[in-house]
Design a protein around this motif. Sequence first.
Motif, PDB file in Angstrom:
ATOM      1  N   ILE A   1       0.132 -60.355 -30.511  1.00 48.38           N
ATOM      2  CA  ILE A   1       0.113 -61.160 -31.647  1.00 48.38           C
ATOM      3  C   ILE A   1       1.326 -62.371 -31.217  1.00 48.38           C
ATOM      4  O   ILE A   1       1.213 -63.405 -31.571  1.00 48.38           O
ATOM      5  CB  ILE A   1       0.069 -60.668 -32.827  1.00 48.38           C
ATOM      6  CG1 ILE A   1      -1.138 -59.863 -33.244  1.00 48.38           C
ATOM      7  CG2 ILE A   1       0.409 -62.009 -34.008  1.00 48.38           C
ATOM      8  CD1 ILE A   1      -0.978 -59.219 -34.522  1.00 48.38           C
ATOM      9  N   LEU A   2       2.493 -61.818 -30.779  1.00 48.35           N
ATOM     10  CA  LEU A   2       3.695 -62.488 -30.463  1.00 48.35           C
ATOM     11  C   LEU A   2       3.281 -63.476 -29.331  1.00 48.35           C
ATOM     12  O   LEU A   2       4.123 -64.601 -29.294  1.00 48.35           O
ATOM     13  CB  LEU A   2       4.772 -61.700 -30.042  1.00 48.35           C
ATOM     14  CG  LEU A   2       5.285 -60.613 -30.967  1.00 48.35           C
ATOM     15  CD1 LEU A   2       6.459 -59.843 -30.332  1.00 48.35           C
ATOM     16  CD2 LEU A   2       5.647 -61.206 -32.341  1.00 48.35           C
TER      17      LEU A   2
ATOM     18  N   VAL B   1       9.260 -54.012 -38.811  1.00 49.18           N
ATOM     19  CA  VAL B   1       8.374 -54.500 -37.415  1.00 49.18           C
ATOM     20  C   VAL B   1       7.184 -53.669 -37.263  1.00 49.18           C
ATOM     21  O   VAL B   1       6.209 -54.358 -37.045  1.00 49.18           O
ATOM     22  CB  VAL B   1       9.614 -54.616 -36.480  1.00 49.18           C
ATOM     23  CG1 VAL B   1       8.710 -54.626 -34.905  1.00 49.18           C
ATOM     24  CG2 VAL B   1      10.535 -55.792 -36.495  1.00 49.18           C
TER      25      VAL B   1
ATOM     26  N   SER C   1      15.625 -53.722 -34.246  1.00 53.08           N
ATOM     27  CA  SER C   1      14.373 -54.382 -34.098  1.00 53.08           C
ATOM     28  C   SER C   1      13.910 -54.161 -32.690  1.00 53.08           C
ATOM     29  O   SER C   1      12.578 -54.400 -32.547  1.00 53.08           O
ATOM     30  CB  SER C   1      14.566 -55.840 -34.599  1.00 53.08           C
ATOM     31  OG  SER C   1      15.037 -55.918 -35.806  1.00 53.08           O
TER      32      SER C   1
ATOM     33  N   ILE D   1       9.989 -53.135 -31.388  1.00 54.75           N
ATOM     34  CA  ILE D   1       9.247 -53.593 -30.680  1.00 54.75           C
ATOM     35  C   ILE D   1       8.923 -52.739 -29.475  1.00 54.75           C
ATOM     36  O   ILE D   1       7.589 -52.628 -29.027  1.00 54.75           O
ATOM     37  CB  ILE D   1       9.524 -55.098 -30.220  1.00 54.75           C
ATOM     38  CG1 ILE D   1       9.754 -55.802 -31.323  1.00 54.75           C
ATOM     39  CG2 ILE D   1       8.675 -55.662 -29.159  1.00 54.75           C
ATOM     40  CD1 ILE D   1      10.399 -57.300 -31.041  1.00 54.75           C
TER      41      ILE D   1
ATOM     42  N   LYS E   1       6.389 -50.013 -30.455  1.00 55.33           N
ATOM     43  CA  LYS E   1       4.976 -50.711 -30.704  1.00 55.33           C
ATOM     44  C   LYS E   1       4.054 -51.016 -29.429  1.00 55.33           C
ATOM     45  O   LYS E   1       2.989 -50.761 -29.345  1.00 55.33           O
ATOM     46  CB  LYS E   1       5.105 -52.090 -31.605  1.00 55.33           C
ATOM     47  CG  LYS E   1       3.748 -52.593 -32.115  1.00 55.33           C
ATOM     48  CD  LYS E   1       3.835 -51.494 -33.425  1.00 55.33           C
ATOM     49  CE  LYS E   1       2.528 -51.795 -34.209  1.00 55.33           C
ATOM     50  NZ  LYS E   1       2.154 -50.841 -35.501  1.00 55.33           N
TER      51      LYS E   1
ATOM     52  N   LEU F   1       3.943 -55.759 -37.562  1.00 56.92           N
ATOM     53  CA  LEU F   1       3.526 -56.093 -36.436  1.00 56.92           C
ATOM     54  C   LEU F   1       2.366 -55.276 -35.984  1.00 56.92           C
ATOM     55  O   LEU F   1       2.507 -54.051 -35.280  1.00 56.92           O
ATOM     56  CB  LEU F   1       4.705 -56.127 -35.422  1.00 56.92           C
ATOM     57  CG  LEU F   1       4.243 -56.373 -33.900  1.00 56.92           C
ATOM     58  CD1 LEU F   1       3.953 -57.948 -33.998  1.00 56.92           C
ATOM     59  CD2 LEU F   1       5.726 -56.259 -33.095  1.00 56.92           C
ATOM     60  N   LYS F   2       1.035 -55.587 -36.085  1.00 57.85           N
ATOM     61  CA  LYS F   2      -0.245 -54.634 -35.900  1.00 57.85           C
ATOM     62  C   LYS F   2      -0.373 -54.670 -34.524  1.00 57.85           C
ATOM     63  O   LYS F   2      -0.914 -53.416 -34.028  1.00 57.85           O
ATOM     64  CB  LYS F   2      -1.411 -55.317 -36.753  1.00 57.85           C
ATOM     65  CG  LYS F   2      -1.059 -55.489 -37.850  1.00 57.85           C
ATOM     66  CD  LYS F   2      -0.945 -54.273 -38.770  1.00 57.85           C
ATOM     67  CE  LYS F   2      -0.730 -54.339 -40.205  1.00 57.85           C
ATOM     68  NZ  LYS F   2      -0.474 -53.276 -41.012  1.00 57.85           N
ATOM     69  N   ASP F   3      -0.092 -55.492 -33.628  1.00 58.37           N
ATOM     70  CA  ASP F   3      -0.155 -55.618 -32.068  1.00 58.37           C
ATOM     71  C   ASP F   3       0.851 -56.647 -31.653  1.00 58.37           C
ATOM     72  O   ASP F   3       1.032 -57.725 -32.068  1.00 58.37           O
ATOM     73  CB  ASP F   3      -1.638 -56.202 -31.761  1.00 58.37           C
ATOM     74  CG  ASP F   3      -1.942 -55.684 -30.338  1.00 58.37           C
ATOM     75  OD1 ASP F   3      -1.048 -55.919 -29.580  1.00 58.37           O
ATOM     76  OD2 ASP F   3      -3.159 -55.764 -30.256  1.00 58.37           O
ATOM     77  N   HIS F   4       1.425 -56.142 -30.736  1.00 52.55           N
ATOM     78  CA  HIS F   4       2.392 -56.968 -29.914  1.00 52.55           C
ATOM     79  C   HIS F   4       1.958 -58.204 -29.373  1.00 52.55           C
ATOM     80  O   HIS F   4       2.763 -59.256 -29.050  1.00 52.55           O
ATOM     81  CB  HIS F   4       3.348 -56.077 -28.914  1.00 52.55           C
ATOM     82  CG  HIS F   4       2.408 -55.652 -27.847  1.00 52.55           C
ATOM     83  ND1 HIS F   4       1.870 -54.319 -27.812  1.00 52.55           N
ATOM     84  CD2 HIS F   4       2.198 -56.194 -26.587  1.00 52.55           C
ATOM     85  CE1 HIS F   4       0.992 -54.290 -26.424  1.00 52.55           C
ATOM     86  NE2 HIS F   4       1.502 -55.478 -25.728  1.00 52.55           N
TER      87      HIS F   4
END
Length: 474
Positions: free
Chosen positions: A141-142, A132, A441, A445, A448, A136-139
């Motif tokens: 994006i989700l 993760v 996980s 997150i 991040k 996951l470069k940037d949250h």
Amino acid sequence: MVVSSSNTTTITPQGAPNRRNTELVLLAFAVLVPVFAYANVGLAIDGSLPAGMLGYGLGLGAMALVAHLVVRKFAPYADPILLPIATLLNGLGLVLIWRLDQSKYLARLGQGEGTSNQLMWSCLGIAFFVGVLVLLKDHRILQRYTYISMVVALILLAAPAFFPARAQSFGAKIWIYIGPFSIQPGEFAKIIIAIFFAGYLMVKRDALALASRRFMGLYLPRGRDLGPILAVWALSILILVFETDLGTSLLFFGLFVVMLYVATERTSWIVFGLLMSAAGAAFVASFEPHVQQRITAWLHPMDIFLPEDQRPAGLISDQSAQSLFSFGSGGVLGSGLGQGHSELIGFAAKSDFILATVGEELGLAGMMAVLLLYALLVQRGMRTALAARDPFGKLLAVGLSSAFALQVFIVAGGVMNLIPLTGMTMPFLAQGGSSVITNWSLVAILLKISDTARRPAPAPAPTTDAEPTQVVRL
């Protein structure tokens, strides 16, 4: 002779230090405490240090170090408290499971080997944690996958009811069996559904915050605004009916109501949520035998020791009573690690009722310490939500922290007989691969989001002033 030279000023971003060294020191304590507990259990059981203590300590330390190095690289400004708390809880869970594995009573029930599996699942959880943080470069994006998340979550929640499974285990059909392994999809769904709620409420919160009238001090929402909460309420009821999964239903519906309240700041949503959850639970309990048994065991835990003809209908298990005996015999300071008898609870001693071992062997003091660790993890998640600079990040951090807090409350409340039992697992402590992977996980997150919130703002571009002239006389 005049020599001209240009002076260059370097401007560095100003902000709080990244606190990674603080995290490393806390991780050292988070590893040493479970190792000390592991040694304590071995000394209490047979008077010698456990043979696997060194391997356990090195393994837990390696897991913590890998997680720390990845955080240092990919989330350098993240909260320094979240990872040590998760490591400490996971380490203590491994110790408690190993302590119960030494019980001859559980061995006769076929429940004597769980530590090696839990260690494997913990390593896999760290792998997901690393994945993760790296991928996951940037949250934010989700947010693009709001409605895809809804579809995936619904599939995961419904899968146990339709996917071929071995049997309906212990009254609730919440597992999917693949070969020798079992998966609990509802654990993964809690993260995915939080992503959907965050994306949906960020767009719809203004409409949901409108109120048509005020009644008895509450702002009553318009009828058309009740649609989302009615849909989620109906879905939670369907889960409870078809899978008899009381825990996931409470978690799913409670998470939506909490996030709805945070997004709209309307107390009326909390009131409607509580009324609808009570009405739904009463409706299902009127015809679902499994739910009736859970409520009967909650209301009359000690009646299991009466003669069969005097017991309430549906009371078939003494787990709640044995759990209360464990808490009562623990007292303030506990009987000591390895010196309790919580294994008498039976097959659920390492999953639903692992807190009973904490209460008996560590006492009220140890129980409060464990609950404070959970509370601190939730508090750091909420603090991350307050610090987040984007609305989606705020709602997602609130959702993930609330899901974690609700699960702790549901499990702890059931074990302590404050609410009916639900069959959920205690995060990080209890035996269960799906739970460990999901919660690692979840922490990733949150880290991040925290990294984005705490990262210093970019330095302003330097101004282009006239270059000064330095005069040198020879």
